[in-house]
Write an enzyme that holds these catalytic residues in place. Structure first.
Site, PDB file in Angstrom:
ATOM      1  CB  ALA A   1      -4.793  -0.059  -1.077  1.00 10.98           C
TER       2      ALA A   1
ATOM      3  CD  GLU B   1      -2.115   3.685   5.028  1.00 14.79           C
ATOM      4  OE1 GLU B   1      -0.758   3.905   6.093  1.00 14.79           O
ATOM      5  OE2 GLU B   1      -2.644   2.864   5.841  1.00 14.79           O
TER       6      GLU B   1
ATOM      7  CG  MET C   1      -0.807   1.096   2.042  1.00 16.76           C
ATOM      8  SD  MET C   1      -1.622   0.665   3.779  1.00 16.76           S
ATOM      9  CE  MET C   1      -2.104  -0.893   4.167  1.00 16.76           C
ATOM     10  N   PRO C   2       0.306   2.316  -1.262  1.00 16.89           N
ATOM     11  CG  PRO C   2       0.489   3.322  -3.174  1.00 16.89           C
ATOM     12  CD  PRO C   2      -0.467   2.065  -1.737  1.00 16.89           C
ATOM     13  CB  THR C   3       2.274   4.988   3.156  1.00 16.17           C
ATOM     14  OG1 THR C   3       1.756   4.251   3.891  1.00 16.17           O
ATOM     15  CG2 THR C   3       1.925   5.884   4.169  1.00 16.17           C
TER      16      THR C   3
END
Length: 69
Positions: A38, A40, A1-3
């Site tokens: 996905a 954040e 998941m990209p943050t």
């Protein structure tokens, strides 16, 4: 998941943060092909006195002019 971590000077409104979060999410979905759920986005509001450039606190420098919409 990209943050995505966004560090910026304190003082932005909730609406500005909502807009930025939405636009960063949309760009990430386009670029990476991940679902929006996905992505954040974390906001870190930093006081000008806690950020220095070239050995000088940003609070000791004149604030740059704010762009008008």
């Amino acid at each position: 998941m990209p943050t995505l971590r966004v560090e910026m000077f304190a003082g932005r409104t909730l609406e500005q943060k909502r807009t930025l979060a939405r636009e960063l999410t949309e760009a990430t979905v386009r670029a990476l092909g991940v679902p929006a759920s996905a992505v954040e986005v974390l906001f870190y509001d930093i006081q000008r006195s806690d950020w220095a450039v070239g050995g000088t606190l940003r609070s000791d420098l004149p604030a740059p002019p704010q762009p008008t919409a």
